[in-house]
Scaffold this active site. Structure first.
Site, PDB file in Angstrom:
ATOM      1  N   GLU A   1      36.929  45.161  42.140  1.00 47.89           N
ATOM      2  CA  GLU A   1      37.425  46.294  41.348  1.00 47.89           C
ATOM      3  C   GLU A   1      36.385  47.429  41.338  1.00 47.89           C
ATOM      4  OE1 GLU A   1      38.800  44.486  37.655  1.00 47.89           O
ATOM      5  OE2 GLU A   1      40.720  44.052  38.598  1.00 47.89           O
TER       6      GLU A   1
ATOM      7  N   GLU B   1      44.476  39.489  43.303  1.00 47.17           N
ATOM      8  CA  GLU B   1      44.613  39.075  41.903  1.00 47.17           C
ATOM      9  C   GLU B   1      45.967  39.508  41.404  1.00 47.17           C
ATOM     10  OE1 GLU B   1      41.658  40.080  38.948  1.00 47.17           O
ATOM     11  OE2 GLU B   1      40.053  39.879  40.428  1.00 47.17           O
TER      12      GLU B   1
END
Ligand code: BG6
Length: 491
Positions: A191, A386
């Site tokens: 991220e 994810e």
């Protein structure tokens, strides 16, 4: 209609060392920032100075209490460190093709700035990779997932200090040389867009107390170092193995305008750009014009070395990976609008979507929209690394053992898999694979709870670190196994 996925589609699941591995004081591992993580960290980024003071106090307290597992749950995670054989056997039983994991930087370089790696730490991952190989599961490795060594944070401000690029590259060279024969897919930073939302866990910015008005500059300077580091890592990985692929990883915060008011539409577009600016830089190898405009308008000056931009341009990523949990609504004026939580953000509540106990809204169509957006923007292969639903769960008796009837997980996955199918076959998106978050229960990043459960496998441990750490197959375990067996046709 049957939903058979492409022949080599990589079905699997994801974890991160700092939330899953445990063994924080075993095998010569050093302290990472995550080992000091208490649930009130990273709460109000706007009050940066105050947060930094709270954080310093926390770190001192954490260091003074090395045996406290209750207040620092990431120290035990799910104890993969001692359960890895059993866990990988469970993944093998489900038929996993791929397992996403991270390598704890502080297990390999306990302080981060040593010349020599910790051999015992390296041997742990040797064993993990060999075990995965036994079951024909390929690893997808995140090099840095919210776990910089604490020493780098305390002595160097970690990513704000250019020397961290060198420390990171020592780590990269060590793990690529040692594990390159097992790993074909690498991700540089988890991220990558998130440092601006939680700077301590991602960037290790602790040493100096930066003035709040310098916040953006500090973040983008640190990001610049990560971009250069990511490009250098990509270069090194490709030199060692021309077939290996390196991806960026972004939080896919798909924003919807709350209404057709053009100001809401503009707000949504601006927010999208505020997360795309990081992946744009890593995919196109240069800072996008709108980010350069932001630097100029906000008086942000980035210190660079002469070759930095050349390096970034020469070694962009090969594919785009991302996390997706939900879409988010935004509005120009949010007064009187109900808000709800999402992955590292708070957004306007979407009246059309169901909401989990933690406030996250489920939106499978948003996954299809995200896939199309990303593919149209980058024209490079995508990888969902994810996606999942955190739920409170109870073990129930099932013959001689126990299980969890996690129908909500099954429904969530079914709808999201159908959206993926449509994106591939209706919209022409190239999707390499899917790793659910998280395949085995682990400690939540945002709330540090064990009771926010995502897995196909239940881990007997509560929010205070109490339990046997025994593993139990949930109903979704058998369901996912069947999906993988039929390559999606059983949907
Ligand atoms: C992503 C992170 O933001 O979301 C993971 O990469 C995290 O580390 C996941 O666990 C889910 O968030 P949470 O807060 O429910 O654990």
């Amino acid at each position: 209609m049957t939903h058979t996925f492409p022949k080599d589609f990589l079905w699997g699941g994801a974890t991160a060392a700092n939330q899953f591995e445990g063994g924080f004081n075993q095998g010569g591992k050093g302290w990472s920032v995550a080992d000091c993580a208490r649930s009130h960290l990273d709460t109000d980024v706007k009050d940066y100075k105050k947060q930094n003071e709270v954080l310093m106090k926390d770190v001192e307290e954490a260091l003074a209490n090395p045996d406290d597992m209750d207040h620092y749950p990431k120290r035990h995670g799910s104890e993969f460190y001692s359960h890895y054989k059993e866990d990988i056997a469970l993944l093998g039983e489900m038929g996993f093709k791929v397992f996403r994991m991270s390598i704890a930087w502080s297990r390999i370089y306990p302080q981060g700035d040593e010349d020599q790696p910790n051999e015992e730490g390296l041997q742990f991952y040797d064993a993990v990779f060999q075990e995965l190989q036994k079951y024909g599961i390929q690893p997808l490795v995140t090099i840095s997932h919210y776990e910089p060594p604490l020493h780098l944070a305390l002595e160097y401000n970690c990513w704000h200090d250019r020397r961290t690029i060198g420390f990171f590259m020592n780590f990269v060279r060590t793990i690529v040389d040692r594990y390159g024969r097992y790993v074909k897919y690498w991700l540089t930073f988890n991220e990558v867009d998130s440092m601006i939302r939680h700077p301590f866990t991602t960037g290790g910015l602790i040493k100096d107390r930066f003035a709040p008005e310098k916040f953006e500059e500090v973040i983008f300077q640190s990001m610049h170092h990560q971009f250069v580091a990511s490009a250098l890592a990509t270069k090194y990985i490709h030199e060692k193995d021309p077939d290996a692929k390196v991806g960026c990883m972004l939080t896919k915060l798909t924003y919807y305008p709350y209404s057709p008011n053009p100001l809401d539409v503009l707000e949504a577009q601006q927010r999208m750009r505020s997360t795309y600016c990081y992946s744009d830089t890593q995919v196109f190898g240069e800072y996008p014009a709108y980010l350069l405009a932001r630097f100029k308008n906000h008086g942000i000056r980035i210190q660079m070395e002469p070759d930095d931009l050349k390096i970034m341009k020469a070694y962009p990523v090969d594919f785009i990976s991302f996390s997706y949990y939900s879409s988010s609504c935004v509005a120009h004026h949010t007064d009187n609008l109900e808000t709800t939580a999402g992955n590292t953000i708070t957004a306007v509540k979407n009246p059309y979507l169901p909401t989990s106990e933690w406030g996250w809204q489920s939106d499978p169509t948003g996954l299809r929209i995200s896939l199309v957006d990303l593919y149209d923007r980058y024209r490079k292969p995508l990888f969902i690394v994810e996606n999942g639903l955190g739920e409170k769960e109870t073990l129930v008796k099932d013959g001689d053992t126990y299980t969890v009837n996690d129908d909500a997980h099954i429904a969530y996955y079914r709808d999201h898999f159908k959206a993926m199918y449509d994106a591939i076959y209706e919209d022409g998106v190239q999707l390499l694979g899917y790793t659910s978050w998280a395949c085995i229960d682990l400690v939540s990043e945002s709330t540090k709870q064990m009771s926010k459960r995502y897995g196909f496998v239940y881990v007997d441990c509560d929010d205070h670190g109490k339990g046997t750490f025994n593993r139990y197959r949930k109903k979704s375990f058998y369901w996912y196994k069947h999906i993988i067996e039929t390559n999606g046709a059983a949907l």
